[in-house]
Motif scaffolding. Structure first.
Motif, PDB file in Angstrom:
ATOM      1  N   ARG A 114      74.521  12.651  -4.834  1.00 29.58           N
ATOM      2  CA  ARG A 114      74.957  13.802  -4.358  1.00 29.58           C
ATOM      3  C   ARG A 114      76.063  13.748  -3.521  1.00 29.58           C
ATOM      4  O   ARG A 114      77.213  14.773  -3.618  1.00 29.58           O
ATOM      5  N   GLN A 115      76.159  12.785  -2.430  1.00 30.64           N
ATOM      6  CA  GLN A 115      77.086  13.006  -1.349  1.00 30.64           C
ATOM      7  C   GLN A 115      78.391  12.399  -2.218  1.00 30.64           C
ATOM      8  O   GLN A 115      79.502  12.815  -1.653  1.00 30.64           O
ATOM      9  N   VAL A 116      78.272  11.282  -3.042  1.00 26.39           N
ATOM     10  CA  VAL A 116      79.607  10.834  -3.757  1.00 26.39           C
ATOM     11  C   VAL A 116      80.189  12.128  -4.456  1.00 26.39           C
ATOM     12  O   VAL A 116      81.358  12.107  -4.468  1.00 26.39           O
TER      13      VAL A 116
ATOM     14  N   SER B 187      81.816   6.536  -9.324  1.00 22.68           N
ATOM     15  CA  SER B 187      82.114   5.146  -8.784  1.00 22.68           C
ATOM     16  C   SER B 187      80.978   4.597  -8.011  1.00 22.68           C
ATOM     17  O   SER B 187      80.361   5.182  -7.093  1.00 22.68           O
ATOM     18  N   ARG B 188      80.504   3.293  -8.537  1.00 26.09           N
ATOM     19  CA  ARG B 188      79.248   2.507  -8.023  1.00 26.09           C
ATOM     20  C   ARG B 188      79.693   2.393  -6.664  1.00 26.09           C
ATOM     21  O   ARG B 188      78.955   2.357  -5.717  1.00 26.09           O
TER      22      ARG B 188
ATOM     23  N   LEU C 170      79.041   2.034  -0.678  1.00 25.28           N
ATOM     24  CA  LEU C 170      79.554   2.177   0.776  1.00 25.28           C
ATOM     25  C   LEU C 170      78.966   3.339   1.284  1.00 25.28           C
ATOM     26  O   LEU C 170      79.072   3.244   2.668  1.00 25.28           O
ATOM     27  N   LEU C 171      78.782   4.349   0.692  1.00 28.14           N
ATOM     28  CA  LEU C 171      78.286   5.415   1.182  1.00 28.14           C
ATOM     29  C   LEU C 171      76.788   5.064   1.819  1.00 28.14           C
ATOM     30  O   LEU C 171      76.445   5.680   2.812  1.00 28.14           O
TER      31      LEU C 171
END
Length: 96
Positions: A11-13, A21-22, A27-28
């Motif tokens: 959700r943040q991505v 984007s994996r 990274l998140l």
């Protein structure tokens, strides 16, 4: 970031505009875990009233920030070079 990034990284991505984007998801998640860790360390230091805590946090942030960023950069660079080497080998094999 923080807890929201740990619990719902997809959700943040999407909210950040990095759909599909994996790498961005990973990274998140890592940066969210670091944010939660830093928050917990600050709460623990404040609760204990440890006088050496500010010096400890500065050293820990330098280690985490500098060391992990350098390590992440090295991993990403090695992966990119490996991928490019495979592409170049494939291109050479298809020319013959």
């Amino acid at each position: 970031m923080g807890v929201a990034g740990v619990l719902t990284p997809d959700r943040q991505v999407r909210l950040m505009g990095f759909t599909g984007s994996r790498t961005a998801r990973h990274l998140l998640t890592v940066s969210s875990l670091a944010a939660v860790n830093t928050g917990l360390l600050n709460l623990l230091g404040a609760a204990k009233g440890w006088p050496g805590f500010p010096a400890f946090t500065v050293r820990a942030r330098l280690l985490m920030g500098g060391g992990l960023v350098a390590l992440a950069g090295a991993v990403v660079t090695a992966a990119a070079l490996g991928r490019e080497r495979k592409r170049a080998a494939w291109r050479l094999s298809t020319r013959s």
